[in-house]
Motif scaffolding. Structure first.
Motif, PDB file in Angstrom:
ATOM      1  N   ALA A  30      39.662  43.923  30.671  1.00  0.00           N
ATOM      2  CA  ALA A  30      40.245  43.977  32.014  1.00  0.00           C
ATOM      3  C   ALA A  30      41.148  42.758  32.230  1.00  0.00           C
ATOM      4  O   ALA A  30      42.251  42.869  32.793  1.00  0.00           O
ATOM      5  CB  ALA A  30      39.147  44.009  33.080  1.00  0.00           C
ATOM      6  N   TYR A  34      45.132  43.209  33.048  1.00  0.00           N
ATOM      7  CA  TYR A  34      45.728  42.629  34.261  1.00  0.00           C
ATOM      8  C   TYR A  34      46.798  41.598  33.913  1.00  0.00           C
ATOM      9  O   TYR A  34      47.866  41.545  34.523  1.00  0.00           O
ATOM     10  CB  TYR A  34      44.649  41.921  35.089  1.00  0.00           C
ATOM     11  CG  TYR A  34      43.962  42.802  36.104  1.00  0.00           C
ATOM     12  CD1 TYR A  34      44.688  43.442  37.102  1.00  0.00           C
ATOM     13  CD2 TYR A  34      42.581  42.943  36.106  1.00  0.00           C
ATOM     14  CE1 TYR A  34      44.050  44.219  38.060  1.00  0.00           C
ATOM     15  CE2 TYR A  34      41.933  43.716  37.061  1.00  0.00           C
ATOM     16  CZ  TYR A  34      42.679  44.345  38.029  1.00  0.00           C
ATOM     17  OH  TYR A  34      42.051  45.101  38.975  1.00  0.00           O
ATOM     18  N   ASN A 108      44.743  50.224  36.912  1.00  0.00           N
ATOM     19  CA  ASN A 108      43.784  49.163  37.233  1.00  0.00           C
ATOM     20  C   ASN A 108      42.780  49.604  38.306  1.00  0.00           C
ATOM     21  O   ASN A 108      41.633  49.158  38.294  1.00  0.00           O
ATOM     22  CB  ASN A 108      44.518  47.879  37.611  1.00  0.00           C
ATOM     23  CG  ASN A 108      45.147  47.225  36.380  1.00  0.00           C
ATOM     24  OD1 ASN A 108      44.508  47.115  35.336  1.00  0.00           O
ATOM     25  ND2 ASN A 108      46.395  46.838  36.476  1.00  0.00           N
TER      26      ASN A 108
END
Ligand SMILES: [Fe+2]
Ligand SMILES: [Fe+2]
Length: 165
Positions: A30, A34, A108
């Motif tokens: 993650a 990002y 996301n």
């Protein structure tokens, strides 16, 4: 490892370590998703989106840090290679192949929703047997819930902007 700290955990610690390492893998992936998204994002409100993505990236990295510390406390080893992240991840890695803001946000948002499910399940699992992990997971879950809302409200703002133009 803290021996007494491990002893007070009222569940199979090795099973718990596997789950914590899955979450650890998710957090690194993650983080990267990002971080990269913040660099390549394009389209309306890209600066606002990029700064939010970067903020989230840093928070995911902080989650990885918290999980690594707990894994070590319990006598485990955090996954030692990126290959292992991909093997053990629960929420996976969704490469941002399309840099359009709404596409990046949607990827996301999906990631956050997966994380919320994972941490909610883990929270139920450790609730009675392991209050220390419970406390840590609750902190992370609160931030994932914030993350989902941050991204969804940015997505709504972009829709409004595009409708008025
Ligand atoms: Fe996270
Ligand atoms: Fe998050």
């Amino acid at each position: 490892m803290g021996t007494k700290g491990r002893q007070i955990v009222g569940m199979d610690v090795d099973k718990l370590l596997d789950i914590l390492n899955q979450a650890f893998a998710d957090e690194w992936l993650a983080y990267y998703q990002y971080w990269l998204g913040a660099k390549i994002v394009k389209g309306p409100m890209k600066d606002a989106v990029a700064s939010e993505l970067l903020l989230h990236a840093n928070e995911e990295l902080a989650h990885a840090d918290m999980l690594a510390l707990r894994i070590i406390q319990l006598g485990g080893t955090p996954l030692i290679s990126p290959e292992a992240w991909l093997k053990h991840t629960h929420c996976g890695y969704d490469a941002p192949t399309d840099p359009f803001v709404k596409r990046i946000l949607s990827q996301n948002i999906q990631g956050e929703q997966c994380a919320i499910e994972v941490y909610q399940k883990l929270l139920q699992l450790v609730k009675d047997p392991d209050p220390v992990t419970y406390n840590l997971v609750l902190t992370i879950l609160q931030q994932e819930v914030e993350h989902e809302e941050d991204l969804q409200s940015l997505d709504e703002d972009i829709d409004l902007l595009m409708m008025r133009n």
